[in-house]
Motif scaffolding. Structure first.
Motif, PDB file in Angstrom:
ATOM      1  N   LEU A   2       0.852  -1.196   0.000  1.00  0.00           N
ATOM      2  CA  LEU A   2       0.000   0.000   0.000  1.00  0.00           C
ATOM      3  C   LEU A   2       0.881   1.236   0.000  1.00  0.00           C
ATOM      4  O   LEU A   2       1.870   1.304   0.742  1.00  0.00           O
ATOM      5  CB  LEU A   2      -0.900   0.011   1.234  1.00  0.00           C
ATOM      6  CG  LEU A   2      -1.822  -1.198   1.406  1.00  0.00           C
ATOM      7  CD1 LEU A   2      -2.533  -1.122   2.746  1.00  0.00           C
ATOM      8  CD2 LEU A   2      -2.827  -1.283   0.277  1.00  0.00           C
ATOM      9  N   ASP A  49      -3.683   5.144  -1.876  1.00  0.00           N
ATOM     10  CA  ASP A  49      -4.427   3.889  -1.983  1.00  0.00           C
ATOM     11  C   ASP A  49      -5.612   3.888  -1.020  1.00  0.00           C
ATOM     12  O   ASP A  49      -5.482   4.230   0.158  1.00  0.00           O
ATOM     13  CB  ASP A  49      -3.530   2.690  -1.660  1.00  0.00           C
ATOM     14  CG  ASP A  49      -2.648   2.300  -2.835  1.00  0.00           C
ATOM     15  OD1 ASP A  49      -2.902   2.787  -3.951  1.00  0.00           O
ATOM     16  OD2 ASP A  49      -1.708   1.510  -2.636  1.00  0.00           O
ATOM     17  N   LYS A  92      -7.723  -3.045  -3.495  1.00  0.00           N
ATOM     18  CA  LYS A  92      -7.420  -1.638  -3.259  1.00  0.00           C
ATOM     19  C   LYS A  92      -7.638  -0.872  -4.562  1.00  0.00           C
ATOM     20  O   LYS A  92      -7.772  -1.440  -5.640  1.00  0.00           O
ATOM     21  CB  LYS A  92      -5.978  -1.452  -2.787  1.00  0.00           C
ATOM     22  CG  LYS A  92      -4.940  -1.793  -3.848  1.00  0.00           C
ATOM     23  CD  LYS A  92      -3.536  -1.477  -3.379  1.00  0.00           C
ATOM     24  CE  LYS A  92      -2.512  -1.733  -4.490  1.00  0.00           C
ATOM     25  NZ  LYS A  92      -1.150  -1.380  -4.081  1.00  0.00           N
TER      26      LYS A  92
END
Length: 297
Positions: free
Chosen positions: A60, A64, A127
């Motif tokens: 991440l 995100d 995501k």
């Protein structure tokens, strides 16, 4: 066999207003595998970290946005020596709207937050990277929500609901744009799961007289039983048992109005094996007994 805790929303959120927002850093990240009954949305404000969901690892970075749907096991972890700041929003849908309808009608958001993470394919990441042009608006909304949550002045719940709903609208719109760039395969997988869910509801509505069980109907929806029941609460505002009872009682009301069948026969046709159970359920839902309902039809 499951070897991680699943937290009921009442354990971690206030029952009257099931909502919470926190800032996560390497110092207070949850490194243990766990799951929870509520929905969790997380946004990376800065830096980078690792996220494990459904047994897979994801990186991440800033911008995100990712969703942790109910009952999905996950945990966070550090990425080398990198620092990060992440805003974590935990809530139950009825924290925004008691009727569930507004949120359930946001199909693109439901796809992103509830359906897409179920698909454990290597190319389907749980995501979405917000574009630089959208990040400031999302971050400003999160800061406003965080401020309202910390200060809790008069009307803070209404302010949080308004800003959170705006954030979800942005998320849904962005996912719609994001989905246009993804593969046809992904579209098909998400659509398949969504279609299976609604087909399972339709099956309940046409086979209510049969001996229906949560496990079997959830399998038709391609969902685990607990997750299917949670989705029913989101979309219909009822659990599996509550929805099945509502369908059966509605069918029995139509039979009481339109036929001269006796109450025992109507109970059987509506899916009840015991007349006492039928009478109790009918009165609980309608406020009157089947006999009184027929007299005033």
């Amino acid at each position: 066999m499951r070897d991680y805790p699943i937290y009921a929303y009442k354990e971690v959120l206030d029952e009257e207003f099931p909502f919470k927002i926190e800032v996560r850093t390497p110092l207070n990240m949850n490194r243990s595998v766990h799951a929870h009954e509520h929905l969790q949305l997380c946004y990376m404000m800065s830096g980078s970290c690792l996220h494990w969901a459904a047994g897979k690892q994801y990186v991440l970075t800033k911008g995100d946005l990712f969703s942790i749907p109910p009952f999905q096991e996950h945990r966070l972890g550090p990425r080398d020596s990198m620092d990060f700041t992440m805003v974590q929003v935990d809530f139950m849908p009825h924290a925004i709207n008691e009727s569930f309808r507004d949120l359930a009608r946001m199909q693109t958001f439901v796809d992103f937050a509830y359906i897409r993470p179920l698909i454990s394919e290597a190319d389907l990441l749980p995501k979405m990277a917000l574009p630089p042009s959208t990040q400031p608006e999302a971050e400003n909304l999160l800061r406003a929500i965080l401020s309202e949550w910390e200060e809790q002045e008069d009307g803070y719940r209404l302010a949080i609901k308004a800003d959170l709903l705006k954030l979800l609208v942005i998320t849904g719109r962005q996912y719609k744009q994001y989905a246009l760039t993804q593969s046809r395969h992904e579209h098909q997988k998400v659509a398949l799961h969504r279609e299976a869910f609604y087909k399972a509801i339709a099956y309940m509505e046409t086979h209510y007289s049969e001996d229906l069980h949560l496990e079997a109907i959830a399998a038709k929806a391609l969902m685990a039983p607990s997750y299917f029941s949670h989705m029913l609460r989101l979309v219909r505002g009822k659990s599996f048992i509550e929805l099945l009872s509502a369908i059966r009682i509605q069918a029995s009301m139509e039979l009481l109005r339109g036929t001269d069948l006796n109450v025992t026969e109507i109970a059987t046709r509506a899916g009840y094996n015991h007349i006492s159970h039928f009478n109790r359920t009918f009165k609980k839902i309608t406020g009157v007994t089947p006999g009184d309902f027929r007299k005033h039809r």
